[in-house]
Design a protein around this motif. Structure first.
Motif, PDB file in Angstrom:
ATOM      1  N   VAL A   1     -11.913  22.739   6.135  1.00  0.00           N
ATOM      2  CA  VAL A   1     -12.351  21.468   5.613  1.00  0.00           C
ATOM      3  C   VAL A   1     -12.312  20.967   6.076  1.00  0.00           C
ATOM      4  CG1 VAL A   1     -11.555  20.829   3.168  1.00  0.00           C
ATOM      5  CG2 VAL A   1     -12.118  22.961   3.197  1.00  0.00           C
ATOM      6  N   PRO A   2     -12.496  19.626   6.691  1.00  0.00           N
ATOM      7  CA  PRO A   2     -12.421  18.049   7.748  1.00  0.00           C
ATOM      8  C   PRO A   2     -11.496  17.552   6.794  1.00  0.00           C
ATOM      9  CG  PRO A   2     -14.762  18.683   6.498  1.00  0.00           C
ATOM     10  CD  PRO A   2     -14.203  19.643   6.438  1.00  0.00           C
ATOM     11  N   GLU A   3     -11.191  16.980   7.223  1.00  0.00           N
ATOM     12  CA  GLU A   3     -10.206  15.676   7.051  1.00  0.00           C
ATOM     13  C   GLU A   3     -11.157  13.639   6.273  1.00  0.00           C
ATOM     14  OE1 GLU A   3      -7.024  14.962   5.206  1.00  0.00           O
ATOM     15  OE2 GLU A   3      -6.891  17.544   6.142  1.00  0.00           O
ATOM     16  N   PRO A   4     -11.038  13.657   4.798  1.00  0.00           N
ATOM     17  CA  PRO A   4     -12.298  12.596   4.592  1.00  0.00           C
ATOM     18  C   PRO A   4     -12.520  11.460   5.701  1.00  0.00           C
ATOM     19  CG  PRO A   4     -10.658  13.263   3.153  1.00  0.00           C
ATOM     20  CD  PRO A   4      -9.766  14.152   3.998  1.00  0.00           C
ATOM     21  N   SER A   5     -13.549  11.126   5.670  1.00  0.00           N
ATOM     22  CA  SER A   5     -13.330   9.607   7.354  1.00  0.00           C
ATOM     23  C   SER A   5     -13.310   8.661   6.089  1.00  0.00           C
ATOM     24  CB  SER A   5     -14.910   9.654   7.207  1.00  0.00           C
ATOM     25  OG  SER A   5     -15.771   9.524   6.038  1.00  0.00           O
ATOM     26  N   ALA A   6     -12.065   8.013   7.335  1.00  0.00           N
ATOM     27  CA  ALA A   6     -11.985   7.368   6.381  1.00  0.00           C
ATOM     28  C   ALA A   6     -11.398   5.635   7.410  1.00  0.00           C
ATOM     29  CB  ALA A   6     -10.460   7.844   6.256  1.00  0.00           C
ATOM     30  N   THR A   7     -11.230   5.257   7.123  1.00  0.00           N
ATOM     31  CA  THR A   7     -11.523   3.261   7.917  1.00  0.00           C
ATOM     32  C   THR A   7      -9.952   2.730   8.001  1.00  0.00           C
ATOM     33  OG1 THR A   7     -14.160   2.767   7.993  1.00  0.00           O
ATOM     34  CG2 THR A   7     -12.413   1.173   8.822  1.00  0.00           C
ATOM     35  N   LEU A   8      -8.666   3.073   8.141  1.00  0.00           N
ATOM     36  CA  LEU A   8      -8.296   2.555   8.478  1.00  0.00           C
ATOM     37  C   LEU A   8      -8.432   1.047   8.055  1.00  0.00           C
ATOM     38  CD1 LEU A   8      -4.649   2.559   8.503  1.00  0.00           C
ATOM     39  CD2 LEU A   8      -5.242   2.439  11.193  1.00  0.00           C
ATOM     40  N   MET A   9      -7.122   0.368   6.943  1.00  0.00           N
ATOM     41  CA  MET A   9      -7.287  -1.136   7.131  1.00  0.00           C
ATOM     42  C   MET A   9      -6.395  -1.888   7.382  1.00  0.00           C
ATOM     43  SD  MET A   9      -8.567  -0.431   3.172  1.00  0.00           S
ATOM     44  CE  MET A   9      -8.113  -2.554   2.385  1.00  0.00           C
ATOM     45  N   THR A  10      -6.968  -2.324   7.590  1.00  0.00           N
ATOM     46  CA  THR A  10      -6.178  -4.246   8.150  1.00  0.00           C
ATOM     47  C   THR A  10      -4.815  -4.637   7.934  1.00  0.00           C
ATOM     48  OG1 THR A  10      -7.746  -5.300   7.614  1.00  0.00           O
ATOM     49  CG2 THR A  10      -8.052  -4.103   9.852  1.00  0.00           C
ATOM     50  N   GLN A  11      -5.140  -4.149   6.978  1.00  0.00           N
ATOM     51  CA  GLN A  11      -4.052  -4.990   5.676  1.00  0.00           C
ATOM     52  C   GLN A  11      -3.773  -4.274   4.425  1.00  0.00           C
ATOM     53  OE1 GLN A  11      -4.583  -9.173   4.326  1.00  0.00           O
ATOM     54  NE2 GLN A  11      -2.763  -9.614   3.411  1.00  0.00           N
ATOM     55  N   ARG A  12      -1.934  -3.851   4.323  1.00  0.00           N
ATOM     56  CA  ARG A  12      -1.839  -2.558   3.267  1.00  0.00           C
ATOM     57  C   ARG A  12      -2.466  -3.877   1.983  1.00  0.00           C
ATOM     58  NH1 ARG A  12       1.342   1.334   3.478  1.00  0.00           N
ATOM     59  NH2 ARG A  12       0.683   1.352   5.364  1.00  0.00           N
ATOM     60  N   ARG A  13      -2.855  -3.392   1.100  1.00  0.00           N
ATOM     61  CA  ARG A  13      -2.699  -3.941  -0.228  1.00  0.00           C
ATOM     62  C   ARG A  13      -2.145  -3.021  -1.601  1.00  0.00           C
ATOM     63  NH1 ARG A  13      -9.043  -3.082  -1.387  1.00  0.00           N
ATOM     64  NH2 ARG A  13      -8.863  -3.820  -3.627  1.00  0.00           N
ATOM     65  N   HIS A  14      -2.676  -3.174  -2.700  1.00  0.00           N
ATOM     66  CA  HIS A  14      -1.924  -2.581  -3.855  1.00  0.00           C
ATOM     67  C   HIS A  14      -2.640  -2.657  -5.434  1.00  0.00           C
ATOM     68  CE1 HIS A  14       1.858  -2.281  -1.692  1.00  0.00           C
ATOM     69  NE2 HIS A  14       1.956  -3.175  -1.388  1.00  0.00           N
ATOM     70  N   MET A  15      -2.481  -1.765  -5.512  1.00  0.00           N
ATOM     71  CA  MET A  15      -4.155  -2.001  -6.509  1.00  0.00           C
ATOM     72  C   MET A  15      -2.294  -1.204  -7.692  1.00  0.00           C
ATOM     73  SD  MET A  15      -7.440  -0.870  -6.219  1.00  0.00           S
ATOM     74  CE  MET A  15      -8.819  -1.766  -4.835  1.00  0.00           C
ATOM     75  N   GLY A  16      -2.178  -1.691  -8.401  1.00  0.00           N
ATOM     76  CA  GLY A  16      -1.668  -1.671  -9.778  1.00  0.00           C
ATOM     77  C   GLY A  16       0.275  -0.794  -9.637  1.00  0.00           C
ATOM     78  N   PRO A  17       0.478   0.682  -9.131  1.00  0.00           N
ATOM     79  CA  PRO A  17       1.470   0.974  -9.383  1.00  0.00           C
ATOM     80  C   PRO A  17       1.225   2.092  -7.790  1.00  0.00           C
ATOM     81  CG  PRO A  17       0.585   2.270 -10.604  1.00  0.00           C
ATOM     82  CD  PRO A  17       0.287   1.098  -9.962  1.00  0.00           C
ATOM     83  N   PHE A  18      -0.159   1.492  -7.281  1.00  0.00           N
ATOM     84  CA  PHE A  18      -0.731   2.827  -5.545  1.00  0.00           C
ATOM     85  C   PHE A  18      -0.713   1.477  -4.905  1.00  0.00           C
ATOM     86  CE2 PHE A  18      -2.548   4.260 -10.059  1.00  0.00           C
ATOM     87  CZ  PHE A  18      -1.997   5.458  -9.986  1.00  0.00           C
ATOM     88  N   ASP A  19      -0.428   2.169  -3.701  1.00  0.00           N
ATOM     89  CA  ASP A  19      -0.752   1.970  -2.689  1.00  0.00           C
ATOM     90  C   ASP A  19      -1.852   2.554  -2.582  1.00  0.00           C
ATOM     91  OD1 ASP A  19       1.560   0.570  -2.851  1.00  0.00           O
ATOM     92  OD2 ASP A  19       3.024   2.729  -1.532  1.00  0.00           O
ATOM     93  N   VAL A  20      -3.030   1.165  -1.370  1.00  0.00           N
ATOM     94  CA  VAL A  20      -4.393   1.662  -0.808  1.00  0.00           C
ATOM     95  C   VAL A  20      -3.829   1.739   1.176  1.00  0.00           C
ATOM     96  CG1 VAL A  20      -6.724   0.741  -0.331  1.00  0.00           C
ATOM     97  CG2 VAL A  20      -5.271   0.062  -2.503  1.00  0.00           C
ATOM     98  N   ILE A  21      -4.421   3.134   1.390  1.00  0.00           N
ATOM     99  CA  ILE A  21      -4.242   3.088   2.626  1.00  0.00           C
ATOM    100  C   ILE A  21      -5.430   3.481   3.427  1.00  0.00           C
ATOM    101  CG2 ILE A  21      -1.810   5.079   2.530  1.00  0.00           C
ATOM    102  CD1 ILE A  21      -3.260   7.219   2.526  1.00  0.00           C
ATOM    103  N   ASP A  22      -6.694   4.006   2.528  1.00  0.00           N
ATOM    104  CA  ASP A  22      -8.200   3.914   3.423  1.00  0.00           C
ATOM    105  C   ASP A  22      -8.740   3.431   2.970  1.00  0.00           C
ATOM    106  OD1 ASP A  22      -6.796   4.330   5.909  1.00  0.00           O
ATOM    107  OD2 ASP A  22      -6.510   6.383   5.456  1.00  0.00           O
ATOM    108  N   THR A  23     -10.236   3.359   3.643  1.00  0.00           N
ATOM    109  CA  THR A  23     -11.176   3.536   2.921  1.00  0.00           C
ATOM    110  C   THR A  23     -12.375   4.710   3.376  1.00  0.00           C
ATOM    111  OG1 THR A  23     -10.560   0.586   2.427  1.00  0.00           O
ATOM    112  CG2 THR A  23     -13.510   1.714   2.022  1.00  0.00           C
ATOM    113  N   LEU A  24     -12.703   4.788   1.918  1.00  0.00           N
ATOM    114  CA  LEU A  24     -13.572   6.212   1.770  1.00  0.00           C
ATOM    115  C   LEU A  24     -14.549   6.079   2.469  1.00  0.00           C
ATOM    116  CD1 LEU A  24     -11.510   8.678  -0.528  1.00  0.00           C
ATOM    117  CD2 LEU A  24     -11.659   8.582   2.119  1.00  0.00           C
TER     118      LEU A  24
END
Length: 613
Positions: free
Chosen positions: A128-151
């Motif tokens: 199972v390959p790791e999901p493709s992702a683009t690293l965020m240049t700036q850390r974001r938050h959505m409610g209690p969750f940290d955004v780390i990548d864009t799928l």
């Protein structure tokens, strides 16, 4: 012997050799434990009753106890066989579906013969390959969750990879357009493994997103770039069928499409409510949720997985039906028509497919081949052992056995290996009283041993009405070297006779195989082990094709034996040579069938395939 065999094998281990080959077990009523030694031994006299009664009848009415004509003896033998079969059938007269098909010996001993449900093993993904992702240049938050990548983009927004710092787990964050309504309560409250689990969401001017539990694995549409085996596909169908049935019941089922199916690392199929970014390369039509459309959707899933993404609308049937169980082909066809009613029957049938065999296994082919040879081999071993014991006890053969041996030698050496006139003179002088006693041919045992030599006996008696002592002495002197060779071979006669018996019984087995191939479209043993013969399009073979396959398989047994019967006309050298070639071909065919259980050499010639029913 029967009590010891069945008592230990069924009482302690739960199954005899035959039951174990068929996947059956003997258990106590109301439990899954072996019945124990006492209960297993108690079953034996009941099961052996038909054999016991038939043996008593045969013993009482055998020749010597009651002087009956030969024709009456044959009629009694047929009656005895019918009595055995009838009593054996009576043992199972109580078998009903409601009592677990219990026979009389099962009811009296509180036991049952069952087919245990095999533990279903789920097939995990090999890679199972790791999901493709683009690293965020700036850390974001959505409610209690940290955004780390864009799928990537979905069909309704953007999917982000997030992290829950409180529970230390990854999440999927689905950003949606401003006009997207909130997730319905039916979906928010779902806690089933067949659906993506909703964790939270927000709809404000600044934030519009929903959080879901992140799944490992990969999209179904990317996984099926290569054909998948039925043993894997049937698990996905069962997962989806259970979820669709539950979702139709609670109204939570949305639109169906193959690009909304996700396969986890453990091999479990899950329905998504949106298209994953990794599945955007596939444009799959969505289908409104209904009982009929759900069944058609399941058939599309099965077809796509089995033929590497090919749809069902490619013209010709793309399914490799020659590699599918008959029940699997029927299930996919019924799903494609959407005519399975009620909807719960879809769940029942897909779940039942998990317990059924997905392919013909090597042990099944070994068992079918071994059982074909078991009866001839067992009887030959028993006959050889008993003959050896009798010969070692008596020290010599009986008069009729000596006569049968001499006549056989005379027949097999018809090409002049010795002085035939001297041999006939010796037989006439040595065995004349015995041959004269046998002329009425009323003893069934004598008929069995010497019937094939009847014409030769009549010829010898007619050609040599009187044999003097001098003539007999001269014949013995002429045949002296031959008698010496025969004496050296005499110790092997019991085993040679046993081998001849094995060949004879093997021919009977082959004839039964031809007959049952016509009746059962393949054979009794194949039917017993749940194996069907099909053509390349997955249809059951015709009786003519099944008979042709059987002729190819058994012909190499029947032809050499026919040559042996014609031995005086063909000659020993030709017969032995052809028999050796045929025997080698039979062994090669058997080995091929074991190595390739799904298609033996006879199947390749007849254009057939072996699949589970």
């Amino acid at each position: 012997m029967s009590a010891a065999y069945y008592g230990i094998s069924e009482g302690v281990w739960g199954a005899s050799v035959g039951k174990r080959l068929l996947g059956l077990r003997v258990v106590m009523m109301g439990g899954g434990q072996p019945p124990g030694l006492i209960r297993a031994i108690a079953r034996v006299p009941i099961v052996e009753l038909p054999t016991f009664v038939a043996t008593i009848v045969t013993s009482v009415l055998r020749p010597g106890v009651w002087p009956l004509p030969g024709e009456t003896q044959q009629l009694l033998a047929i009656t005895d066989a019918a009595l055995f079969v009838g009593l054996l059938a009576l043992l199972f007269a109580t078998a009903r579906h409601r009592n677990g098909s219990a026979a009389i010996h099962d009811l009296l001993t509180g036991t049952r013969v069952v087919h245990p449900v095999a533990r279903i093993q789920r097939h995990a993904l090999d890679f199972v390959p790791e999901p493709s992702a683009t690293l965020m240049t700036q850390r974001r938050h959505m409610g209690p969750f940290d955004v780390i990548d864009t799928l990537g983009r979905t069909d309704r927004g953007t999917l982000l990879l997030g992290f829950d710092p409180r529970l230390k787990r990854r999440v999927w964050l689905h950003e949606v357009p401003a006009d997207t309504p909130i997730v319905s309560s039916r979906i928010r409250d779902l806690r089933r493994s067949g659906r993506l689990r909703w964790l939270g969401g927000r709809r404000t001017l600044q934030e519009r997103w929903d959080a879901y539990e992140a799944l490992d694995g990969e999209p179904f549409v990317t996984l099926v770039n290569i054909p998948q085996p039925w043993r894997v596909v049937r698990q996905w169908l069962a997962d989806l069928a259970r979820e669709i049935d539950a979702a139709l019941g609670d109204g939570s089922l949305g639109r169906l499409a193959v690009d909304r199916v996700w396969i986890t690392r453990e091999g479990r199929a899950t329905l998504l409510d949106f298209q994953h970014p990794d599945a955007l390369t596939v444009s799959a039509p969505t289908t409104p949720a209904s009982a009929v459309s759900a069944q058609i959707f399941l058939s599309e899933v099965a077809t796509s997985a089995l033929v590497a993404g090919a749809g069902a609308s490619t013209g010709n049937d793309p399914l490799p039906r020659y590699a599918l169980p008959v029940s699997a082909s029927a299930l996919i066809d019924d799903l494609a028509r959407g005519d399975i009613e009620p909807q719960s029957a879809v769940v029942a049938r897909t779940t039942a497919s998990l317990r059924a065999a997905d392919r013909v296994e090597r042990r099944q082919r070994v068992a079918t081949l071994a059982l074909c040879a078991a009866i001839p081999a067992a009887w030959a071993l028993l006959a050889g052992t008993m003959s050896m014991l009798m010969y070692s006890t008596q020290g010599s053969l009986s008069e009729t056995e000596e006569l049968s041996s001499a006549l056989s030698v005379l027949t097999l050496n018809a090409d002049g290996a010795f002085d035939r006139a001297a041999a006939e003179t010796y037989i006439a002088g040595r065995f004349r009283p015995t041959m004269l006693e046998l002329q009425n041919w009323s003893d069934p045992l004598t008929i069995g041993h010497l019937a094939r030599h009847r014409q030769l006996i009549d010829h010898i008696l007619a050609s040599h009405p009187r044999v003097s002592a001098d003539d007999l002495f001269a014949a013995i002197a002429t045949l002296g070297p031959f008698f010496e060779r025969q004496a050296a071979m005499r110790q092997w006669m019991p085993w040679i006779s046993a081998l001849a018996l094995a060949v004879y019984l093997f021919v009977l087995v082959s004839l039964v195989g031809l007959m049952t191939a016509w009746i059962f479209r393949g054979g009794f043993l194949l039917r017993t082990f749940g194996i069907a013969l099909v053509t390349r399009d997955g249809k059951l073979v015709s009786r003519l094709r099944a008979l042709w396959r059987a002729l190819v398989a058994w012909g190499i047994v029947i032809v050499p034996v026919a040559l042996v019967l014609a031995l005086p006309y063909v000659g020993v050298d030709w017969t032995m040579g052809i028999a050796a070639v045929a025997s080698t071909a039979f062994v090669v065919g058997a080995v091929w069938a074991v190595v390739h259980p799904e298609r033996g050499l006879q199947d390749r010639i007849a254009g057939t395939y072996l699949v589970p029913r």
